[in-house]
Design an enzyme around this catalytic site. Sequence first.
Site, short mmCIF file in Angstrom:
data_model
loop_
_atom_site.label_atom_id
_atom_site.label_comp_id
_atom_site.label_asym_id
_atom_site.label_seq_id
_atom_site.Cartn_x
_atom_site.Cartn_y
_atom_site.Cartn_z
N LYS A 1 19.81 12.76 21.21
CA LYS A 1 19.92 12.35 19.51
C LYS A 1 20.05 13.97 19.33
CE LYS A 1 17.24 10.63 16.66
NZ LYS A 1 15.97 9.67 16.07
N HIS B 1 20.20 14.70 15.96
CA HIS B 1 19.41 14.49 14.37
C HIS B 1 18.11 14.20 14.59
CE1 HIS B 1 20.66 10.60 15.06
NE2 HIS B 1 19.85 10.18 14.36
#
Length: 214
Positions: free
Chosen positions: A103, A105
Amino acid sequence: MKDYQIEFIEFALEKQVLKFGEFTLKSGRTSPYFFNAGLFNTGRDLARLGRFYAAALEDAGIDYDVLFGPAYKGIPIATTTAVALADHHNKDVPYCFNRKEKKAHGEGGTLVGSELKGKIMLVDDVITAGTAIRESMEIIAENGADLSGVLIALDRQEKGKAELSAIQEVERDFGTKVISIVKLADLIRYLESKGTMGEHLEAVKAYREQYGIT
Ligand code: OMP
């Protein structure tokens, strides 16, 4: 065999997690039985499953700091094991798991839960040839953690690349111990003691002759 091991085999048969027939394994071998842990698929099943994992872990008496459940199937298993350790063994053990996708973010990274550090107990479903487990070892090594042990439901007791079993290879290569709730030998002993499912028993024994450890 211990009572919890017999109960576990009966639970797996009842839920058709353990099935007989003809199955192609990830390793390419054609097996007369298959263990599909994904069919422990209700809240009660998962709670029960966690108790079996926790019982096997306690039985083994191996020291560890963190439970690690590799994506995807290791995630609910490590989670329910952590819950069972808290509810039934008065142990509040940190646990974590990985995402398959990184990921970019939010909290970022691929790990979720507690930090992957110290002595790690890797929790998963089945080891056949040891491929899946080796991928998880890389994640542990990348994080600078040490593998303390591997906890699985079923040890199929099959040969790896050479004469050693896949589990023995893992134990040798990573200097670790593999704990299982049951092994193929326990399953065969159980089927023999019941005197039923004779045709399946013969097929499983023939498979063991071909791919099993000696
Ligand atoms: P290896 O990576 O060869 O050790 O195989 C382990 C994986 O095979 C498991 O994580 C499962 O995805 C799958 N598997 C089962 O779930 N149950 C079995 O009885 C046999 C296998 C398998 O394909 O060998």
